[in-house]
Design a protein around this motif. Sequence first.
Motif, PDB file in Angstrom:
ATOM      1  N   ARG A  16     -63.031 109.088 -45.771  1.00  0.00           N
ATOM      2  CA  ARG A  16     -64.472 109.159 -46.234  1.00  0.00           C
ATOM      3  C   ARG A  16     -65.452 109.361 -45.301  1.00  0.00           C
ATOM      4  O   ARG A  16     -66.414 110.213 -45.347  1.00  0.00           O
ATOM      5  CB  ARG A  16     -64.647 108.002 -47.096  1.00  0.00           C
ATOM      6  CG  ARG A  16     -65.978 107.897 -47.786  1.00  0.00           C
ATOM      7  CD  ARG A  16     -66.101 106.822 -48.712  1.00  0.00           C
ATOM      8  NE  ARG A  16     -67.475 106.564 -49.372  1.00  0.00           N
ATOM      9  CZ  ARG A  16     -67.944 105.742 -49.722  1.00  0.00           C
ATOM     10  NH1 ARG A  16     -67.261 104.493 -49.483  1.00  0.00           N
ATOM     11  NH2 ARG A  16     -69.082 105.454 -50.396  1.00  0.00           N
ATOM     12  N   LEU A  17     -65.308 108.667 -44.161  1.00  0.00           N
ATOM     13  CA  LEU A  17     -66.431 108.920 -43.039  1.00  0.00           C
ATOM     14  C   LEU A  17     -66.486 110.253 -42.471  1.00  0.00           C
ATOM     15  O   LEU A  17     -67.587 110.994 -42.286  1.00  0.00           O
ATOM     16  CB  LEU A  17     -66.069 108.049 -41.861  1.00  0.00           C
ATOM     17  CG  LEU A  17     -66.601 106.514 -41.918  1.00  0.00           C
ATOM     18  CD1 LEU A  17     -66.008 105.505 -41.020  1.00  0.00           C
ATOM     19  CD2 LEU A  17     -68.089 106.523 -42.200  1.00  0.00           C
ATOM     20  N   CYS A  18     -65.297 110.759 -42.338  1.00  0.00           N
ATOM     21  CA  CYS A  18     -65.045 112.169 -41.981  1.00  0.00           C
ATOM     22  C   CYS A  18     -65.613 113.364 -42.914  1.00  0.00           C
ATOM     23  O   CYS A  18     -66.441 114.170 -42.385  1.00  0.00           O
ATOM     24  CB  CYS A  18     -63.599 112.516 -41.638  1.00  0.00           C
ATOM     25  SG  CYS A  18     -62.851 111.995 -40.231  1.00  0.00           S
ATOM     26  N   ASP A  29     -76.938 108.598 -40.910  1.00  0.00           N
ATOM     27  CA  ASP A  29     -77.371 108.523 -42.036  1.00  0.00           C
ATOM     28  C   ASP A  29     -76.755 107.119 -42.864  1.00  0.00           C
ATOM     29  O   ASP A  29     -75.880 106.751 -42.345  1.00  0.00           O
ATOM     30  CB  ASP A  29     -76.627 109.556 -43.043  1.00  0.00           C
ATOM     31  CG  ASP A  29     -77.015 109.492 -44.301  1.00  0.00           C
ATOM     32  OD1 ASP A  29     -76.557 108.619 -45.293  1.00  0.00           O
ATOM     33  OD2 ASP A  29     -77.859 110.446 -44.698  1.00  0.00           O
ATOM     34  N   PRO A  30     -77.971 106.405 -43.524  1.00  0.00           N
ATOM     35  CA  PRO A  30     -77.634 104.945 -43.927  1.00  0.00           C
ATOM     36  C   PRO A  30     -76.162 104.902 -44.706  1.00  0.00           C
ATOM     37  O   PRO A  30     -75.558 103.894 -44.449  1.00  0.00           O
ATOM     38  CB  PRO A  30     -78.798 104.608 -44.661  1.00  0.00           C
ATOM     39  CG  PRO A  30     -79.925 105.578 -44.357  1.00  0.00           C
ATOM     40  CD  PRO A  30     -79.062 106.980 -43.859  1.00  0.00           C
ATOM     41  N   ALA A  34     -73.391 102.417 -43.561  1.00  0.00           N
ATOM     42  CA  ALA A  34     -72.664 101.522 -44.344  1.00  0.00           C
ATOM     43  C   ALA A  34     -71.239 101.564 -44.365  1.00  0.00           C
ATOM     44  O   ALA A  34     -70.571 100.462 -44.450  1.00  0.00           O
ATOM     45  CB  ALA A  34     -73.182 101.578 -45.652  1.00  0.00           C
ATOM     46  N   VAL A  35     -70.639 102.695 -44.663  1.00  0.00           N
ATOM     47  CA  VAL A  35     -69.326 103.010 -44.770  1.00  0.00           C
ATOM     48  C   VAL A  35     -68.614 102.410 -43.192  1.00  0.00           C
ATOM     49  O   VAL A  35     -67.599 101.969 -43.017  1.00  0.00           O
ATOM     50  CB  VAL A  35     -68.879 104.387 -45.017  1.00  0.00           C
ATOM     51  CG1 VAL A  35     -67.401 104.614 -44.963  1.00  0.00           C
ATOM     52  CG2 VAL A  35     -69.397 104.402 -46.489  1.00  0.00           C
ATOM     53  N   SER A  36     -69.161 102.828 -42.137  1.00  0.00           N
ATOM     54  CA  SER A  36     -68.627 102.418 -41.001  1.00  0.00           C
ATOM     55  C   SER A  36     -68.706 101.006 -40.684  1.00  0.00           C
ATOM     56  O   SER A  36     -67.887 100.400 -39.979  1.00  0.00           O
ATOM     57  CB  SER A  36     -69.566 103.314 -39.860  1.00  0.00           C
ATOM     58  OG  SER A  36     -69.291 102.970 -38.572  1.00  0.00           O
ATOM     59  N   ALA A  39     -65.837  99.894 -42.394  1.00  0.00           N
ATOM     60  CA  ALA A  39     -64.808  99.721 -41.801  1.00  0.00           C
ATOM     61  C   ALA A  39     -64.327  98.682 -40.536  1.00  0.00           C
ATOM     62  O   ALA A  39     -63.463  98.353 -40.134  1.00  0.00           O
ATOM     63  CB  ALA A  39     -64.688 101.153 -41.349  1.00  0.00           C
ATOM     64  N   ASP A  40     -65.727  98.591 -39.837  1.00  0.00           N
ATOM     65  CA  ASP A  40     -65.551  97.730 -38.821  1.00  0.00           C
ATOM     66  C   ASP A  40     -65.220  96.256 -39.385  1.00  0.00           C
ATOM     67  O   ASP A  40     -64.397  95.665 -38.522  1.00  0.00           O
ATOM     68  CB  ASP A  40     -67.121  97.566 -38.053  1.00  0.00           C
ATOM     69  CG  ASP A  40     -67.388  98.734 -37.293  1.00  0.00           C
ATOM     70  OD1 ASP A  40     -66.543  99.616 -37.062  1.00  0.00           O
ATOM     71  OD2 ASP A  40     -68.701  98.938 -37.015  1.00  0.00           O
ATOM     72  N   ARG A  41     -65.712  95.771 -40.500  1.00  0.00           N
ATOM     73  CA  ARG A  41     -65.214  94.627 -40.987  1.00  0.00           C
ATOM     74  C   ARG A  41     -63.668  94.544 -41.155  1.00  0.00           C
ATOM     75  O   ARG A  41     -63.111  93.550 -40.873  1.00  0.00           O
ATOM     76  CB  ARG A  41     -65.947  94.121 -42.245  1.00  0.00           C
ATOM     77  CG  ARG A  41     -67.464  93.903 -41.725  1.00  0.00           C
ATOM     78  CD  ARG A  41     -68.088  93.287 -43.058  1.00  0.00           C
ATOM     79  NE  ARG A  41     -68.326  94.444 -44.227  1.00  0.00           N
ATOM     80  CZ  ARG A  41     -69.406  95.145 -44.347  1.00  0.00           C
ATOM     81  NH1 ARG A  41     -70.347  95.304 -43.401  1.00  0.00           N
ATOM     82  NH2 ARG A  41     -69.396  96.030 -45.257  1.00  0.00           N
ATOM     83  N   LEU A  42     -62.977  95.621 -41.785  1.00  0.00           N
ATOM     84  CA  LEU A  42     -61.896  95.874 -41.982  1.00  0.00           C
ATOM     85  C   LEU A  42     -60.988  95.520 -40.776  1.00  0.00           C
ATOM     86  O   LEU A  42     -59.768  94.871 -40.777  1.00  0.00           O
ATOM     87  CB  LEU A  42     -61.324  96.782 -42.783  1.00  0.00           C
ATOM     88  CG  LEU A  42     -61.992  97.068 -44.124  1.00  0.00           C
ATOM     89  CD1 LEU A  42     -61.387  98.111 -44.988  1.00  0.00           C
ATOM     90  CD2 LEU A  42     -61.316  95.706 -45.105  1.00  0.00           C
ATOM     91  N   ILE A  43     -61.297  96.119 -39.628  1.00  0.00           N
ATOM     92  CA  ILE A  43     -60.891  96.396 -38.096  1.00  0.00           C
ATOM     93  C   ILE A  43     -60.743  94.773 -38.157  1.00  0.00           C
ATOM     94  O   ILE A  43     -59.616  94.272 -37.366  1.00  0.00           O
ATOM     95  CB  ILE A  43     -61.364  97.106 -37.507  1.00  0.00           C
ATOM     96  CG1 ILE A  43     -61.305  98.525 -38.006  1.00  0.00           C
ATOM     97  CG2 ILE A  43     -61.079  97.084 -35.933  1.00  0.00           C
ATOM     98  CD1 ILE A  43     -62.082  99.608 -37.219  1.00  0.00           C
ATOM     99  N   ILE A  44     -61.666  94.278 -37.956  1.00  0.00           N
ATOM    100  CA  ILE A  44     -61.644  92.860 -37.354  1.00  0.00           C
ATOM    101  C   ILE A  44     -60.912  91.971 -38.153  1.00  0.00           C
ATOM    102  O   ILE A  44     -60.209  90.961 -37.627  1.00  0.00           O
ATOM    103  CB  ILE A  44     -63.200  92.150 -37.512  1.00  0.00           C
ATOM    104  CG1 ILE A  44     -64.295  92.986 -36.301  1.00  0.00           C
ATOM    105  CG2 ILE A  44     -63.328  90.627 -37.058  1.00  0.00           C
ATOM    106  CD1 ILE A  44     -65.613  92.848 -36.428  1.00  0.00           C
TER     107      ILE A  44
END
Length: 89
Positions: A16-18, A29-30, A34-36, A39-44
């Motif tokens: 989705r980010l791509c 872009d906001p 937000a999606v990024s 994704a960061d939260r899921l990685i953590i």
Amino acid sequence: METTQLIRRLQLLQRRLCEMANDLGNLTDPEIVAVSEEADRLIIQLQRLRKEEAEYRKTVHRSNVTVLAGSQPTEEVSEQGRTFLVKHS
């Protein structure tokens, strides 16, 4: 959420980010931010789960080693070809 579910969700977010980056052309872009962040939260979360799993495996391994170290009689295990032999002392 289970590890495999986290990985699938993260892969979807990456796609989705791509797509969003190609469509919007602006990584600040906001919506992209937000999606990024999601994704960061899921990685953590995934890293924490993997750390917990590794610690659990260490604990289980240590308890197995303790039990085996104190067991009687001593056994000798050897491999000949594809056959394992156990010799009791």
